[in-house]
Design a protein around this motif. Structure first.
Motif: not given
Length: 560
Positions: A356-366, A368-380
């Motif tokens: 879902i995060l990948g789709d939102l990035r591709e559609s431009g709805q999401l 990149e910010s500090e919050d999105t990077r923290q969400i990605q680190d938590s998922l990793d």
């Protein structure tokens, strides 16, 4: 140990171990003492019997020689020749050259008149026709007297021989020195109290006795005159002073004199007394040894029974714990399955969130910010932890999987062992223990049951960790796993620097339920099970250890 529990058994064992060996021991001592004393007494009797018999023959030979001397003179000289002036002196000198036993010599006519004499007394002309000795010699042809005084008033004895001629008979008589005769008798020497002497038929001393008794005096130790008997008679009698003597008596050939030899019984039995003391000493030492061994063995048996009871109780507890461990193993397998299902759901949800995060990035709805990077680190991080949990559950499932020993397979040790080491490495790291491994990559495959071999290796590693913790505590230590090829087989060696195993425990290390760990820390089954597993896989397992120097376990298994 409960004293009340084993008191009856202890008393029964102790009594049995004292009585059973004591009976044959005492029988052997009594029989040995009886036969030895009998043998010693028989030997002494035989010795004194032989000695008296031999010495009696010597005394008789002495008297016979003196008689033969007179017979020879009577044969060499006629009556007229022997009474010629100076002839009797010549004959006496000839006798003295042969034997110093004679003190004088004389010739008597058939009327008993002393017609010729050589000696220190004035005896020529004296008449002896009424003397008992003269009558005896005229009747029997010879005469040997007892010791008597006579005209001389000193003890002496005489030997007389009758010479028969056509027109007249005459007698030649010689006096024997009683001191010389006594010396012949007293030649018997045996011990300090041994002595020999001669008695006549009236019980009068014919020779002096060393312990007291003058010539011609009665023997005070014979209540009555000695009776004539055949051969040598040996007996024990008590003297007037209360001393017991061994006596040996023998009548000489003419039954005129009795040769007596005696020795104090205490001295004769001195060797027997030594034997008695020795037997008593042996009895005391043997009895003490039997008693000591009885107490020791009884204590050891009762202690062993108490230990067996303790081991039996501990075994029951260990079996209960082993059952619980088995249940925990079964439960852990179920837990692993149960945990694995939520993990799969978490992994699916994590994958969905990432998509879902990948789709939102591709559609431009999401953006990149500090919050999105923290969400990605938590998922990793979630992904990493899911993988780690999956690895743990897979290891638990693999360890808990059951297989028969007969299900052998080819095992690749370079990949198999590191996986096992990983199971216990976390436990080792917590204790600060370093696990080193030397596993060549070009090893041939091993013929073994992977699950059973896994159980053996893990058990050895866990034991090594426990041993190192016992010695070093939290300071850590080293475990070394080394694999190599030896004579067509693969050798796996697990070595630690723990406290080692005592020498007396090495032989029992593979015995079921034997453990050196404290109560509650081990069942004593691990190594015995491991040894059985390796043996069933046609291998062998050895242990090498020195106290304070660590322990090495070596496993040899056949190459596939």
């Amino acid at each position: 140990m409960s004293d009340n529990k084993y008191s009856f058994l202890r008393r029964k064992l102790l009594a049995s171990m004292l009585i059973v060996p004591a009976i044959p021991f005492l029988i052997v001592i009594i029989i040995g003492y009886y036969y030895y004393t009998g043998s010693l007494e028989s030997e002494f009797i035989s010795k004194i019997d032989r000695m008296v018999d031999d010495h009696g023959n010597l005394i008789e030979s002495f008297i016979k020689e003196r008689k033969s001397d007179l017979v020879m003179i009577s044969e060499l000289y006629s009556y007229d020749d022997i009474i010629a002036k100076g002839k009797i002196d010549f004959i006496f000198d000839s006798l003295i050259e042969k034997s110093d036993a004679f003190t004088d010599i004389g010739v008597f006519n058939e009327a008993g008149v002393h017609v010729a004499y050589h000696g220190p007394y004035e005896l020529v002309g004296k008449k002896y026709n009424e003397a008992a000795w003269f009558k005896s010699v005229m009747e029997k042809g010879f005469y040997i007297s007892d010791v008597f005084l006579g005209y001389r008033e000193i003890p002496h004895l005489v030997v007389a021989v009758l010479k028969r001629e056509p027109h007249k008979n005459w007698v030649i008589r010689a006096t024997i020195d009683s001191s010389v005769f006594s010396r012949v008798v007293e030649q018997i020497q045996f011990g300090k109290t041994g002595e020999a002497y001669i008695l006549n038929r009236e019980g009068l001393f014919q020779t002096q006795r060393r312990s007291g008794g003058g010539l011609m005096e009665p023997d005070p130790d014979f209540e009555t005159a000695p009776a004539v008997h055949e051969g040598v008679r040996v007996f024990v009698s008590e003297a007037l002073d209360g001393t017991e003597y061994f006596y040996a008596t023998s009548w000489l050939e003419n039954n005129q004199w009795m040769l007596v030899a005696r020795q104090e019984k205490a001295e004769a039995y001195r060797d027997l007394q030594r034997v008695v003391y020795l037997v008593l000493l042996i009895a005391l030492l043997g009895g003490g040894l039997i008693t000591g061994m009885a107490f020791y063995v009884t204590h050891m048996i009762v202690g062993r029974l108490d230990l067996l009871d303790s081991e039996k109780s501990e075994l029951g507890q260990q079996l209960v714990r082993a059952g619980r461990l088995a249940e925990i193993g079964e439960m852990s397998s179920g837990f692993a399955h149960e945990i694995n299902n939520p993990l799969q759901i978490i992994r699916a949800e994590q994958t969905l969130v990432e998509a879902i995060l990948g789709d939102l990035r591709e559609s431009g709805q999401l953006k990149e910010s500090e919050d999105t990077r923290q969400i990605q680190d938590s998922l990793d991080q979630i992904k990493i932890q899911i993988a780690r949990c999956a690895e743990i559950t897979q290891g638990i499932l693999k360890f808990a999987r059951k297989k028969e020993v007969s299900e052998t397979a080819e095992v690749d040790l370079p990949s198999f062992l590191p996986e096992l080491i990983g199971l216990v490495k976390r436990k080792a790291n917590v204790e600060g223990i370093t696990i080193e491994q030397q596993i060549p990559k070009d090893l041939p495959h091993l013929k073994a049951d992977p699950a059973q071999l896994q159980q053996v290796i893990v058990n050895l590693l866990n034991n090594a960790i426990d041993a190192i913790v016992e010695k070093h505590g939290a300071r850590g230590g080293n475990i070394n796993i080394e694999v190599g090829r030896e004579d067509g087989s693969i050798c796996i060696e697990v070595r630690d620097d723990g406290p080692g195993i005592r020498k007396e425990n090495l032989e029992k290390i593979f015995t079921p339920f034997f453990t050196t760990k404290p109560v509650g820390k081990g069942t004593g089954l691990g190594l015995s099970i491991c040894y059985g597993i390796i043996t069933k896989m046609d291998g062998n397992m050895e242990v090498f250890s020195e106290e304070g120097q660590g322990t090495r376990f070596r496993i040899h298994l056949p190459v596939a």
